[in-house]
Design a protein around this motif. Structure first.
Motif, PDB file in Angstrom:
ATOM      1  N   VAL A  55       0.847  -1.193   0.000  1.00 45.97           N
ATOM      2  CA  VAL A  55       0.000   0.000   0.000  1.00 45.97           C
ATOM      3  C   VAL A  55       0.884   1.245   0.000  1.00 45.97           C
ATOM      4  N   LEU A  56       0.524   2.218  -0.801  1.00 49.16           N
ATOM      5  CA  LEU A  56       1.231   3.499  -0.801  1.00 49.16           C
ATOM      6  C   LEU A  56       0.219   4.633  -0.749  1.00 49.16           C
ATOM      7  N   ILE A  57       0.735   5.834  -0.492  1.00 46.76           N
ATOM      8  CA  ILE A  57      -0.131   7.000  -0.373  1.00 46.76           C
ATOM      9  C   ILE A  57       0.435   8.157  -1.181  1.00 46.76           C
ATOM     10  N   PHE A  58      -0.455   9.026  -1.616  1.00 46.17           N
ATOM     11  CA  PHE A  58      -0.051  10.360  -2.035  1.00 46.17           C
ATOM     12  C   PHE A  58      -1.088  11.321  -1.497  1.00 46.17           C
ATOM     13  N   SER A  59      -0.659  12.539  -1.220  1.00 49.03           N
ATOM     14  CA  SER A  59      -1.533  13.516  -0.590  1.00 49.03           C
ATOM     15  C   SER A  59      -1.470  14.825  -1.347  1.00 49.03           C
ATOM     16  N   CYS A  60      -2.602  15.520  -1.407  1.00 51.28           N
ATOM     17  CA  CYS A  60      -2.622  16.810  -2.089  1.00 51.28           C
ATOM     18  C   CYS A  60      -3.552  17.779  -1.376  1.00 51.28           C
ATOM     19  N   ASN A  61      -3.167  19.052  -1.418  1.00 48.46           N
ATOM     20  CA  ASN A  61      -3.999  20.111  -0.871  1.00 48.46           C
ATOM     21  C   ASN A  61      -4.998  20.574  -1.924  1.00 48.46           C
ATOM     22  N   ALA A  62      -6.098  21.130  -1.471  1.00 43.87           N
ATOM     23  CA  ALA A  62      -7.062  21.703  -2.408  1.00 43.87           C
ATOM     24  C   ALA A  62      -6.450  22.950  -3.037  1.00 43.87           C
ATOM     25  N   PRO A  63      -6.418  23.037  -4.375  1.00 48.05           N
ATOM     26  CA  PRO A  63      -5.832  24.207  -5.031  1.00 48.05           C
ATOM     27  C   PRO A  63      -6.736  25.428  -4.900  1.00 48.05           C
ATOM     28  N   GLU A 134       1.044  -0.055 -10.606  1.00 43.97           N
ATOM     29  CA  GLU A 134      -0.390   0.090 -10.836  1.00 43.97           C
ATOM     30  C   GLU A 134      -1.113  -0.042  -9.496  1.00 43.97           C
ATOM     31  N   CYS A 135      -2.073   0.853  -9.243  1.00 43.24           N
ATOM     32  CA  CYS A 135      -2.737   0.883  -7.945  1.00 43.24           C
ATOM     33  C   CYS A 135      -4.247   0.958  -8.075  1.00 43.24           C
ATOM     34  N   LYS A 136      -4.920   0.298  -7.127  1.00 49.79           N
ATOM     35  CA  LYS A 136      -6.367   0.385  -6.975  1.00 49.79           C
ATOM     36  C   LYS A 136      -6.652   1.148  -5.679  1.00 49.79           C
ATOM     37  N   LEU A 137      -7.619   2.043  -5.737  1.00 54.19           N
ATOM     38  CA  LEU A 137      -7.946   2.866  -4.585  1.00 54.19           C
ATOM     39  C   LEU A 137      -8.477   2.026  -3.425  1.00 54.19           C
ATOM     40  N   LEU A 138      -7.901   2.243  -2.237  1.00 53.12           N
ATOM     41  CA  LEU A 138      -8.421   1.635  -1.012  1.00 53.12           C
ATOM     42  C   LEU A 138      -9.349   2.595  -0.288  1.00 53.12           C
ATOM     43  N   ARG A 139      -8.858   3.804  -0.034  1.00 47.70           N
ATOM     44  CA  ARG A 139      -9.672   4.820   0.633  1.00 47.70           C
ATOM     45  C   ARG A 139      -9.030   6.186   0.468  1.00 47.70           C
ATOM     46  N   THR A 151      -5.780  24.687   4.448  1.00 44.34           N
ATOM     47  CA  THR A 151      -6.449  24.141   3.274  1.00 44.34           C
ATOM     48  C   THR A 151      -6.836  22.694   3.522  1.00 44.34           C
ATOM     49  N   ARG A 152      -7.894  22.247   2.864  1.00 45.49           N
ATOM     50  CA  ARG A 152      -8.296  20.850   2.976  1.00 45.49           C
ATOM     51  C   ARG A 152      -7.301  19.973   2.242  1.00 45.49           C
ATOM     52  N   SER A 153      -6.896  18.891   2.876  1.00 46.16           N
ATOM     53  CA  SER A 153      -5.971  17.943   2.259  1.00 46.16           C
ATOM     54  C   SER A 153      -6.630  16.577   2.167  1.00 46.16           C
ATOM     55  N   CYS A 154      -6.262  15.826   1.147  1.00 47.26           N
ATOM     56  CA  CYS A 154      -6.777  14.471   0.960  1.00 47.26           C
ATOM     57  C   CYS A 154      -5.619  13.507   0.798  1.00 47.26           C
ATOM     58  N   VAL A 155      -5.636  12.447   1.588  1.00 50.26           N
ATOM     59  CA  VAL A 155      -4.611  11.408   1.512  1.00 50.26           C
ATOM     60  C   VAL A 155      -5.218  10.207   0.799  1.00 50.26           C
ATOM     61  N   VAL A 156      -4.626   9.833  -0.323  1.00 47.13           N
ATOM     62  CA  VAL A 156      -5.120   8.736  -1.140  1.00 47.13           C
ATOM     63  C   VAL A 156      -4.317   7.472  -0.839  1.00 47.13           C
ATOM     64  N   PHE A 157      -4.994   6.433  -0.411  1.00 48.85           N
ATOM     65  CA  PHE A 157      -4.357   5.133  -0.164  1.00 48.85           C
ATOM     66  C   PHE A 157      -4.649   4.224  -1.352  1.00 48.85           C
ATOM     67  N   GLY A 158      -3.592   3.665  -1.930  1.00 49.87           N
ATOM     68  CA  GLY A 158      -3.772   2.760  -3.058  1.00 49.87           C
ATOM     69  C   GLY A 158      -3.038   1.445  -2.846  1.00 49.87           C
ATOM     70  N   GLN A 159      -3.684   0.346  -3.207  1.00 49.46           N
ATOM     71  CA  GLN A 159      -3.035  -0.960  -3.123  1.00 49.46           C
ATOM     72  C   GLN A 159      -2.355  -1.277  -4.446  1.00 49.46           C
TER      73      GLN A 159
END
Length: 209
Positions: A55-63, A134-139, A151-159
């Motif tokens: 599992v890996l993550i990437f995170s981004c702030n709302a632009p 290649e990753c599938k979204l977990l949450r 700012t609102r941030s979202c952390v994407v977890f992908g398997q």
């Protein structure tokens, strides 16, 4: 020693955190929108969090100019993405792909990058990258603003469901020689770097034979 209290420092510079937590690997994330148009963007808030399951993550702030970044919008729509290793050689292409372009723009084309097909997900890979996952979204975990100016941030977890490796960087034992790829890392501000001197350290053990 200088002490800074982020909650009580009116002019707190968030960029300090990026300079301290460094170097950071760069997640070069490729996605597709519902119409199948490719998107490619780099994220320096990126890392591996688990190997079993992978599992890996990437995170981004709302632009400032829209509700959320295009990569996140595409992942929400399709539940898939690909991470592509950025090498020193690919640094300029990576930087070009970070452009603030309108939704639906193909950053592969802007950066002059060839696409390669994925096996288990729809987004393409960066053909020139020596490693892609290649990753599938977990949450998606949303971090809401805590105080004015946040700012609102979202952390994407992908398997990870598939890994592509350039055989030129895989040794006979099946190990990937990441140092030879000269991976690009993010420092503070507009600073980037690659690997420097290497040292191997064996983990100590308290067990007695």
């Amino acid at each position: 020693m200088l002490f800074i209290d982020p909650e009580n420092t009116p002019d707190f510079k968030r960029s300090l955190l990026n300079a301290i937590v460094a170097p950071r690997p760069i997640g070069w994330i490729s996605t597709v929108d519902p119409e199948g148009r490719a998107n490619l963007a780099p994220f320096s808030h990126f890392n591996l969090v688990s190997t079993a399951p992978p599992v890996l993550i990437f995170s981004c702030n709302a632009p400032a100019d829209r509700h959320e970044k295009d990569s996140l919008r595409n992942v929400r729509a399709n539940g898939e993405f690909v991470t592509n290793l950025v090498t020193w050689e690919l640094r300029n292409s990576m930087n070009t792909s970070s452009i603030d372009a309108p939704y639906g723009t193909d950053e592969f084309a802007l950066a002059g990058l060839a696409k390669a097909p994925s096996r288990k997900v729809r987004p393409p890979r960066v053909a020139a990258s020596p490693a892609s996952m290649e990753c599938k979204l977990l949450r998606i975990v949303e971090i809401e603003p805590q105080r004015p100016g946040d700012t609102r941030s979202c952390v994407v977890f992908g398997q990870v469901v598939g890994i592509h490796l350039d055989p030129a960087f895989v040794d006979p034992g099946g190990h990937f020689d990441i140092a030879r790829t000269l991976p690009l890392t993010r420092l503070g501000g507009n600073q980037y770097a690659s690997v420097g001197p290497l040292v191997e350290l064996l983990r100590p053990s308290s067990r007695r034979d």
